[in-house]
Write a protein that holds these residues in place. Structure first.
Motif, PDB file in Angstrom:
ATOM      1  N   ARG A   1       2.620 -11.854  -1.903  1.00 49.84           N
ATOM      2  CA  ARG A   1       3.576 -10.838  -1.467  1.00 49.84           C
ATOM      3  C   ARG A   1       3.738  -9.754  -2.530  1.00 49.84           C
ATOM      4  O   ARG A   1       3.826 -10.039  -3.717  1.00 49.84           O
ATOM      5  CB  ARG A   1       4.934 -11.488  -1.185  1.00 49.84           C
ATOM      6  CG  ARG A   1       5.996 -10.517  -0.678  1.00 49.84           C
ATOM      7  CD  ARG A   1       7.217 -11.258  -0.185  1.00 49.84           C
ATOM      8  NE  ARG A   1       7.812 -12.103  -1.211  1.00 49.84           N
ATOM      9  CZ  ARG A   1       8.699 -13.064  -0.966  1.00 49.84           C
ATOM     10  NH1 ARG A   1       9.078 -13.293   0.282  1.00 49.84           N
ATOM     11  NH2 ARG A   1       9.198 -13.782  -1.956  1.00 49.84           N
TER      12      ARG A   1
ATOM     13  N   GLN B   1       6.192  -6.479  -3.435  1.00 50.88           N
ATOM     14  CA  GLN B   1       7.464  -5.830  -3.109  1.00 50.88           C
ATOM     15  C   GLN B   1       7.463  -4.384  -3.621  1.00 50.88           C
ATOM     16  O   GLN B   1       6.997  -4.113  -4.731  1.00 50.88           O
ATOM     17  CB  GLN B   1       8.623  -6.616  -3.727  1.00 50.88           C
ATOM     18  CG  GLN B   1       8.710  -8.056  -3.224  1.00 50.88           C
ATOM     19  CD  GLN B   1       9.908  -8.799  -3.767  1.00 50.88           C
ATOM     20  OE1 GLN B   1      11.009  -8.245  -3.864  1.00 50.88           O
ATOM     21  NE2 GLN B   1       9.720 -10.058  -4.123  1.00 50.88           N
TER      22      GLN B   1
ATOM     23  N   GLY C   1       6.324  -0.415  -7.242  1.00 51.63           N
ATOM     24  CA  GLY C   1       6.143  -1.769  -6.724  1.00 51.63           C
ATOM     25  C   GLY C   1       5.594  -2.718  -7.770  1.00 51.63           C
ATOM     26  O   GLY C   1       5.211  -2.320  -8.867  1.00 51.63           O
TER      27      GLY C   1
ATOM     28  N   ARG D   1       5.199  -9.484  -8.971  1.00 51.57           N
ATOM     29  CA  ARG D   1       4.929 -10.853  -8.515  1.00 51.57           C
ATOM     30  C   ARG D   1       4.608 -11.784  -9.684  1.00 51.57           C
ATOM     31  O   ARG D   1       4.706 -13.005  -9.554  1.00 51.57           O
ATOM     32  CB  ARG D   1       3.804 -10.879  -7.485  1.00 51.57           C
ATOM     33  CG  ARG D   1       2.442 -10.502  -7.988  1.00 51.57           C
ATOM     34  CD  ARG D   1       1.410 -10.472  -6.862  1.00 51.57           C
ATOM     35  NE  ARG D   1       0.084 -10.172  -7.373  1.00 51.57           N
ATOM     36  CZ  ARG D   1      -0.767 -11.101  -7.837  1.00 51.57           C
ATOM     37  NH1 ARG D   1      -0.426 -12.381  -7.819  1.00 51.57           N
ATOM     38  NH2 ARG D   1      -1.946 -10.769  -8.312  1.00 51.57           N
TER      39      ARG D   1
ATOM     40  N   GLU E   1       5.827 -15.976  -4.889  1.00 52.82           N
ATOM     41  CA  GLU E   1       5.230 -14.848  -4.178  1.00 52.82           C
ATOM     42  C   GLU E   1       3.952 -15.225  -3.440  1.00 52.82           C
ATOM     43  O   GLU E   1       3.360 -14.382  -2.774  1.00 52.82           O
ATOM     44  CB  GLU E   1       4.970 -13.695  -5.145  1.00 52.82           C
ATOM     45  CG  GLU E   1       6.236 -13.148  -5.803  1.00 52.82           C
ATOM     46  CD  GLU E   1       7.302 -12.732  -4.803  1.00 52.82           C
ATOM     47  OE1 GLU E   1       7.019 -11.894  -3.936  1.00 52.82           O
ATOM     48  OE2 GLU E   1       8.429 -13.283  -4.874  1.00 52.82           O
TER      49      GLU E   1
ATOM     50  N   LEU F   1      12.352  -9.725   0.348  1.00 51.46           N
ATOM     51  CA  LEU F   1      12.617  -9.223  -0.995  1.00 51.46           C
ATOM     52  C   LEU F   1      13.344 -10.293  -1.792  1.00 51.46           C
ATOM     53  O   LEU F   1      14.135 -11.054  -1.230  1.00 51.46           O
ATOM     54  CB  LEU F   1      13.477  -7.955  -0.928  1.00 51.46           C
ATOM     55  CG  LEU F   1      12.933  -6.817  -0.061  1.00 51.46           C
ATOM     56  CD1 LEU F   1      13.977  -5.715   0.062  1.00 51.46           C
ATOM     57  CD2 LEU F   1      11.645  -6.253  -0.637  1.00 51.46           C
TER      58      LEU F   1
ATOM     59  N   SER G   1       8.129  -5.110   1.769  1.00 54.00           N
ATOM     60  CA  SER G   1       7.092  -5.954   1.170  1.00 54.00           C
ATOM     61  C   SER G   1       5.879  -5.996   2.084  1.00 54.00           C
ATOM     62  O   SER G   1       5.968  -5.706   3.280  1.00 54.00           O
ATOM     63  CB  SER G   1       7.603  -7.370   0.913  1.00 54.00           C
ATOM     64  OG  SER G   1       7.972  -8.002   2.130  1.00 54.00           O
TER      65      SER G   1
END
Length: 379
Positions: free
Chosen positions: A248, A250, A285, A288, A295, A302, A331
């Motif tokens: 992921r 974010q 961004g 992670r 993640e 989030l 995300s």
């Protein structure tokens, strides 16, 4: 159970030559390449999301040519040949994407990119300086330019940074408008007669003679001669045997900032943080690396830990003494692995995959789509 009408079945789900699962960068590029190679093919692209589900419309819009710390890190885990082969793929992939859609339809801007080093990054910076000539020499053969990377400390004050001691410029980094790119791909695919249907999720699939039977979570099934899976970060949900780890990412973006000084794309902390201007907004961004395990997820969302870190870095390093407000946070899900190589291969006689972009989907997605199409055509 949902039942298709006769008209729906005949018009949309009959006589499919190639079904592509995933309407993102790779899926649409593969569909376009297939149609260009054989205009007779009946191609259907499906996606479970109402928009491309994953990272294609949720990324930061970096062209991702490659920062020095990333390349040095790659050399610690990959052979020199593998590292520069990957750079060549990025170079060729970006050229193909820009040729296919044209820069205006991508919102492409070649402002260059910068790697940011704080006082805590002294060792990383020194290593970059020591190896800069090596990479410049290697990349001159690819780009035709002698200085791909160079010191850019004189721009620190120009960008308005705080707690930044060094900058290294990469002249070939660029940025795109992800929304424009995907809309242009969709328009091109539909112009070629490719059908795209969103909101369909696969329950399971199986081979039956020379067909692939697809059962959907919506309650109906249909058949296609061949199936290509391009779901990248979600690949394991359909092909659990593949080594594709969801990751992921974010992201946040500010409201417009008057006289924003930051222009271009930027990487910080070995690329685990990244930021760029989007007009007069700042997009930021990453994070992670604060908790890799948390993640590794298929779930959008989030976390307080990552968002607080992004807010702190933006307030203290990127936009000190600047009044700004964050407008949106979101995300996306990438597909990573122990290797940065993509997985483009047959799963069985009529089932194929093209996944694991390694966070480089914009740079290599067009090329991967073309390679997937070539694989299917030559099967």
């Amino acid at each position: 159970m949902f039942h298709l009408s006769f008209w729906e079945k005949q018009s949309y789900f009959t006589g499919i030559d190639v079904l592509i699962v995933g309407s993102g960068i790779v899926g649409l590029n593969a569909a376009i390449a297939l149609k260009q190679k054989d205009h007779r093919l009946n191609i259907l692209v499906i996606d479970r999301g109402f928009l491309p589900y994953g990272a294609s419309t949720r990324n930061a819009g970096f062209a991702c040519f490659g920062s020095l710390t990333e390349l040095i890190d790659d050399l610690s885990r990959m052979s020199e040949e593998e590292v520069f082969d990957l750079l060549l793929r990025r170079w060729n992939g970006l050229k193909r994407l820009r040729s296919l859609l044209k820069d205006a339809n991508l919102g492409y801007e070649g402002m260059g990119g910068y790697e940011v080093f704080s006082a805590d990054d002294k060792n990383n910076y020194n290593e970059c300086v020591e190896r800069m000539s090596f990479f410049n020499s290697k990349l001159q053969k690819l780009t035709g330019h002698r200085e791909v990377y160079k010191n850019a400390d004189e721009k620190i004050s120009q960008f308005g940074f705080n707690k930044v001691e060094h900058l290294i410029c990469n002249r070939f980094e660029g940025q795109i408008d992800t929304g424009k790119m995907m809309k242009s791909l969709v328009n091109k695919a539909r112009h070629l007669g490719i059908e795209i249907i969103n909101g369909i999720e696969i329950e399971k699939f199986s081979e039956e003679e020379n067909k692939v039977v697809i059962q959907t979570k919506q309650g109906f099934d249909f058949k296609a001669k061949q199936l290509l899976i391009t779901t990248n970060g979600f690949a394991q949900q359909l092909l659990p045997e593949l080594e594709v780890i969801p990751a992921r990412a974010q992201v946040l973006i500010t409201e417009p900032i008057e006289n924003l000084k930051i222009k271009g794309t930027f990487h910080y902390d070995k690329g685990y943080y990244y930021f760029r201007n989007v007009g007069n907004r700042l997009l930021f961004g990453g994070g992670r690396n604060l908790d890799f395990e948390k993640e590794k997820t298929f779930e959008f969302g989030l976390t307080e830990e990552v968002q607080e870190k992004l807010d702190t870095l933006m307030r203290e390093m990127m936009l000190p003494k600047v009044n700004y407000k964050v407008e949106q946070r979101w995300s996306g899900i990438m597909g990573l692995g122990s290797s940065k190589t993509t997985i483009i291969k047959p799963i069985s006689k009529n089932i194929f995959c093209a996944v694991r972009m390694g966070g480089m989907g914009i740079a290599i997605g067009s090329l991967v789509g073309d390679e997937a199409a070539e694989m299917i055509i030559n099967r």
